[in-house]
Design an enzyme around this catalytic site. Structure first.
Site, PDB file in Angstrom:
ATOM      1  N   LYS A 116       2.169  -3.320   7.413  1.00 11.70           N
ATOM      2  CA  LYS A 116       2.442  -3.513   5.979  1.00 11.70           C
ATOM      3  C   LYS A 116       3.888  -3.124   5.671  1.00 11.70           C
ATOM      4  CE  LYS A 116       0.061  -4.604   3.010  1.00 11.70           C
ATOM      5  NZ  LYS A 116      -0.302  -5.950   2.457  1.00 11.70           N
ATOM      6  N   TYR A 163      -1.911  -0.438  10.996  1.00 11.19           N
ATOM      7  CA  TYR A 163      -2.038  -1.108   9.687  1.00 11.19           C
ATOM      8  C   TYR A 163      -0.824  -0.820   8.827  1.00 11.19           C
ATOM      9  CZ  TYR A 163      -3.314  -1.552   4.745  1.00 11.19           C
ATOM     10  OH  TYR A 163      -3.299  -1.843   3.402  1.00 11.19           O
ATOM     11  N   THR A 222       0.822  -1.207   0.000  1.00 11.94           N
ATOM     12  CA  THR A 222       0.000   0.000   0.000  1.00 11.94           C
ATOM     13  C   THR A 222       0.862   1.266   0.000  1.00 11.94           C
ATOM     14  OG1 THR A 222      -1.438   1.287   1.464  1.00 11.94           O
ATOM     15  CG2 THR A 222      -0.099  -0.358   2.526  1.00 11.94           C
ATOM     16  N   ASP A 223       0.280   2.370  -0.457  1.00  9.62           N
ATOM     17  CA  ASP A 223       0.986   3.659  -0.377  1.00  9.62           C
ATOM     18  C   ASP A 223       1.059   4.163   1.069  1.00  9.62           C
ATOM     19  OD1 ASP A 223      -1.699   4.371  -0.012  1.00  9.62           O
ATOM     20  OD2 ASP A 223      -1.751   5.856  -1.611  1.00  9.62           O
ATOM     21  N   GLU A 224       0.270   3.556   1.978  1.00  9.24           N
ATOM     22  CA  GLU A 224       0.213   4.076   3.350  1.00  9.24           C
ATOM     23  C   GLU A 224       1.530   3.874   4.094  1.00  9.24           C
ATOM     24  OE1 GLU A 224      -3.497   3.455   5.398  1.00  9.24           O
ATOM     25  OE2 GLU A 224      -4.569   3.197   3.511  1.00  9.24           O
TER      26      GLU A 224
HETATM   27  P1  NAD Z   1      -9.626  -7.260   2.313  1.00  8.32           P
HETATM   28  O1  NAD Z   1      -9.575  -6.993   3.778  1.00  8.32           O
HETATM   29  O2  NAD Z   1     -10.865  -6.983   1.546  1.00  8.32           O
HETATM   30  O3  NAD Z   1      -9.259  -8.784   2.029  1.00  8.32           O
HETATM   31  C1  NAD Z   1      -8.235  -9.458   2.694  1.00  8.32           C
HETATM   32  C2  NAD Z   1      -8.417 -10.936   2.446  1.00  8.32           C
HETATM   33  O4  NAD Z   1      -7.342 -11.630   3.104  1.00  8.32           O
HETATM   34  C3  NAD Z   1      -9.720 -11.494   3.021  1.00  8.32           C
HETATM   35  O5  NAD Z   1     -10.328 -12.358   2.088  1.00  8.32           O
HETATM   36  C4  NAD Z   1      -9.266 -12.257   4.268  1.00  8.32           C
HETATM   37  O6  NAD Z   1     -10.112 -13.348   4.575  1.00  8.32           O
HETATM   38  C5  NAD Z   1      -7.880 -12.714   3.840  1.00  8.32           C
HETATM   39  N1  NAD Z   1      -6.991 -12.971   4.990  1.00  8.32           N
HETATM   40  C6  NAD Z   1      -6.838 -12.177   6.101  1.00  8.32           C
HETATM   41  N2  NAD Z   1      -5.944 -12.758   6.931  1.00  8.32           N
HETATM   42  C7  NAD Z   1      -5.525 -13.912   6.331  1.00  8.32           C
HETATM   43  C8  NAD Z   1      -4.601 -14.925   6.695  1.00  8.32           C
HETATM   44  N3  NAD Z   1      -3.938 -14.883   7.851  1.00  8.32           N
HETATM   45  N4  NAD Z   1      -4.418 -15.958   5.843  1.00  8.32           N
HETATM   46  C9  NAD Z   1      -5.098 -16.027   4.666  1.00  8.32           C
HETATM   47  N5  NAD Z   1      -6.002 -15.097   4.286  1.00  8.32           N
HETATM   48  C10 NAD Z   1      -6.195 -14.048   5.102  1.00  8.32           C
HETATM   49  O7  NAD Z   1      -8.378  -6.448   1.719  1.00  8.32           O
HETATM   50  P2  NAD Z   1      -8.184  -5.826   0.260  1.00  8.32           P
HETATM   51  O8  NAD Z   1      -8.689  -4.443   0.285  1.00  8.32           O
HETATM   52  O9  NAD Z   1      -8.662  -6.794  -0.744  1.00  8.32           O
HETATM   53  O10 NAD Z   1      -6.587  -5.736   0.237  1.00  8.32           O
HETATM   54  C11 NAD Z   1      -5.806  -6.797  -0.317  1.00  8.32           C
HETATM   55  C12 NAD Z   1      -4.333  -6.424  -0.208  1.00  8.32           C
HETATM   56  O11 NAD Z   1      -4.103  -5.201  -0.909  1.00  8.32           O
HETATM   57  C13 NAD Z   1      -3.873  -6.169   1.225  1.00  8.32           C
HETATM   58  O12 NAD Z   1      -2.570  -6.697   1.355  1.00  8.32           O
HETATM   59  C14 NAD Z   1      -3.854  -4.658   1.362  1.00  8.32           C
HETATM   60  O13 NAD Z   1      -2.882  -4.237   2.284  1.00  8.32           O
HETATM   61  C15 NAD Z   1      -3.486  -4.255  -0.052  1.00  8.32           C
HETATM   62  N6  NAD Z   1      -3.971  -2.919  -0.483  1.00  8.32           N
HETATM   63  C16 NAD Z   1      -5.287  -2.602  -0.351  1.00  8.32           C
HETATM   64  C17 NAD Z   1      -5.720  -1.347  -0.801  1.00  8.32           C
HETATM   65  C18 NAD Z   1      -7.176  -0.944  -0.728  1.00  8.32           C
HETATM   66  O14 NAD Z   1      -7.500   0.192  -1.042  1.00  8.32           O
HETATM   67  N7  NAD Z   1      -8.095  -1.840  -0.347  1.00  8.32           N
HETATM   68  C19 NAD Z   1      -4.813  -0.458  -1.367  1.00  8.32           C
HETATM   69  C20 NAD Z   1      -3.475  -0.843  -1.477  1.00  8.32           C
HETATM   70  C21 NAD Z   1      -3.069  -2.093  -1.037  1.00  8.32           C
HETATM   71  P1  TYD Z   2     -10.772   4.019   4.201  1.00  7.36           P
HETATM   72  O1  TYD Z   2     -11.700   3.583   3.130  1.00  7.36           O
HETATM   73  O2  TYD Z   2     -10.897   3.409   5.558  1.00  7.36           O
HETATM   74  O3  TYD Z   2      -9.279   3.862   3.628  1.00  7.36           O
HETATM   75  P2  TYD Z   2      -7.852   4.368   4.257  1.00  7.36           P
HETATM   76  O4  TYD Z   2      -8.031   4.856   5.627  1.00  7.36           O
HETATM   77  O5  TYD Z   2      -7.033   3.120   4.184  1.00  7.36           O
HETATM   78  O6  TYD Z   2      -7.374   5.441   3.322  1.00  7.36           O
HETATM   79  O7  TYD Z   2     -10.914   5.592   4.347  1.00  7.36           O
HETATM   80  C1  TYD Z   2     -10.693   6.462   3.269  1.00  7.36           C
HETATM   81  C2  TYD Z   2     -10.744   7.871   3.814  1.00  7.36           C
HETATM   82  O8  TYD Z   2     -12.080   8.137   4.249  1.00  7.36           O
HETATM   83  C3  TYD Z   2      -9.862   8.076   5.025  1.00  7.36           C
HETATM   84  O9  TYD Z   2      -9.305   9.390   4.972  1.00  7.36           O
HETATM   85  C4  TYD Z   2     -10.810   7.960   6.194  1.00  7.36           C
HETATM   86  C5  TYD Z   2     -12.116   8.491   5.639  1.00  7.36           C
HETATM   87  N1  TYD Z   2     -13.358   7.901   6.189  1.00  7.36           N
HETATM   88  C6  TYD Z   2     -14.381   8.753   6.625  1.00  7.36           C
HETATM   89  O10 TYD Z   2     -14.270   9.994   6.549  1.00  7.36           O
HETATM   90  N2  TYD Z   2     -15.513   8.187   7.113  1.00  7.36           N
HETATM   91  C7  TYD Z   2     -15.673   6.834   7.222  1.00  7.36           C
HETATM   92  O11 TYD Z   2     -16.734   6.375   7.731  1.00  7.36           O
HETATM   93  C8  TYD Z   2     -14.623   5.975   6.765  1.00  7.36           C
HETATM   94  C9  TYD Z   2     -14.760   4.489   6.858  1.00  7.36           C
HETATM   95  C10 TYD Z   2     -13.485   6.567   6.248  1.00  7.36           C
END
Ligand code: NAD
Ligand code: TYD
Length: 353
Positions: free
Chosen positions: A162, A158, A132-134
């Site tokens: 990561k 988080y 992630t960019d975070e």
């Molecule tokens: P998500 O929370 O929707 O899905 C995570 C999945 O991993 C779930 O299906 C969960 O059951 C599985 N999981 C959790 N712990 C596990 C374990 N110990 N063993 C096996 N499976 C396990 O997350 P997402 O949004 O789909 O993110 C997927 C990946 O992408 C993550 O690594 C996250 O850090 C990264 N990512 C997400 C975003 C975003 O905006 N959602 C952006 C950048 C990177």
């Molecule tokens: P989120 O979807 O949780 O992603 P991340 O924190 O990983 O960027 O949140 C996106 C942005 O929206 C973040 O700045 C937090 C804000 N946010 C709200 O303002 N209200 C909400 O109820 C949630 C879930 C997030």
């Protein structure tokens, strides 16, 4: 075949569906099915012999050794993670366990598997870590977007977990020669997004007549990418990325949260107007800010474009419209996720896996 971890979650499920729509290479999908994992995301593959689902933990070394020996994947794509910042603030333990310990165990199992491969298979093997960019921390308003050389300055449990996993992946390359690739992506949105994250939460709450909670002043900035563009970037990096390199993935779309929420409201006003004729924006409510809330993320994705020719296909306007439409067309998915009914089904279906 490839091994995908976390392939029942938001991005992982989109990745598996896209992968099998584009090629015939089978997928072994290992997912623990935490609250964020939903096997119904993969319903369209229920009769597809190219997809094998296993419920299990990336921290379970015995299971990993068995799966790697049995299926001999040529690549691993690691999505499995705890991914919600707010949950990491309430309970960081699971984040350390999966994102740090889990990644470590997976790396060790993969290293053992890879070490024993014949020369050609060893050469072709890839471990792609999805991050992630975070991990880069927060940006000042006028600062340039994150490049791959930006310092790691994670601010939440988080992002710290990561960041730790990224460092492990890097070290396994430098120390053991494991053929790794890392992608650091900005905020994703699209179908199958669990409705506790901002965009799906706002769509689902708006339709249910509930408040749309904005943390603090809502001027925090995120850089949004349509999930299928993230999937295409991962496929491209897996195919042609340089070993040991990291690639930033982003959509060139920086927006303040309040603007995102207003845009979703106006799309819903157009596509599913409220019965009382008012705008959904009337449901916007400002709530207490998230502790340590990062003010701004922005990704510079030029390396990926320059080296591998990748660019996002969707603009935010096209992607968010598709996303809102998907939620309007899939009320049963939302209801299932919210009721927890899918977890009962999972228990029945996978109790012996
Ligand atoms: P998500 O929370 O929707 O899905 C995570 C999945 O991993 C779930 O299906 C969960 O059951 C599985 N999981 C959790 N712990 C596990 C374990 N110990 N063993 C096996 N499976 C396990 O997350 P997402 O949004 O789909 O993110 C997927 C990946 O992408 C993550 O690594 C996250 O850090 C990264 N990512 C997400 C975003 C975003 O905006 N959602 C952006 C950048 C990177
Ligand atoms: P989120 O979807 O949780 O992603 P991340 O924190 O990983 O960027 O949140 C996106 C942005 O929206 C973040 O700045 C937090 C804000 N946010 C709200 O303002 N209200 C909400 O109820 C949630 C879930 C997030």
């Amino acid at each position: 075949m490839i091994l995908v971890t976390g392939g029942a979650g938001f991005i992982g499920a989109n990745f598996v569906l896209d992968w099998l729509a584009q090629c015939d290479e089978p997928v072994l999908n290992l997912d623990k099915l935490t609250y964020a994992g939903n096997v119904h995301n993969l319903d369209s593959l229920s009769q597809d012999t190219r997809h094998t689902f296993v419920q299990g933990d990336i921290a379970d070394r015995t299971l990993l050794d068995r799966l790697l020996a049995q299926h001999r994947p040529r690549a691993v794509v690691n999505f499995a993670a705890e991914s919600h910042v707010d949950r990491s603030i309430h309970g960081p333990e699971d984040f350390i366990q999966t994102n740090v310990v889990g990644t470590f165990r997976l790396l060790e199992a993969v290293r053992q598997h890879w070490s024993g491969l014949p020369a050609m298979e060893k050469e072709a093997f890839r471990f792609l870590h999805v991050s992630t960019d975070e991990v880069y921390g927060t940006l000042e308003p006028e600062a340039p977007a994150f490049t791959e050389t930006h310092n790691y300055e994670p601010n939440s449990p988080y992002s710290a977990s990561k960041a730790a996993s990224d460092h492990l992946v890097r070290a396994w390359h430098h120390t053991y020669g494991l053929p790794v690739l890392t992608t650091n992506c900005s905020n994703n949105y699209g179908p199958y997004h669990f409705p506790e994250k901002l965009i799906p939460l706002v769509i689902v709450n708006a339709l249910a007549g509930k408040p749309l909670p904005i943390y603090g002043d809502g001027r925090q900035i995120r850089d949004w990418l349509y999930v299928r563009d993230h999937c295409s970037a991962i496929r491209r990096v897996l195919e042609a990325g340089r070993l040991g390199e990291t690639y930033n993935v982003g959509g060139w779309n920086e927006s303040a949260n309040i603007d995102i929420v207003r845009l979703i409201c106006s799309l819903l006003d157009e596509l599913r107007p409220r019965a009382d004729g008012q705008s959904y924006a009337a449901q916007i409510t400002h709530v207490t800010d998230r502790p340590g809330h990062d003010r701004r993320y922005a990704i510079d994705a030029r390396k990926l474009e320059r080296e591998l020719g990748w660019k996002p296909a969707e603009t935010f306007e096209t992607g968010i419209r598709k996303t809102v439409q998907w939620y309007l067309e899939h009320p049963e998915w939302v209801a299932q996720v919210q009721s927890g009914a899918y977890r009962d089904w999972v228990q029945k279906q996978y109790q012996s896996a």
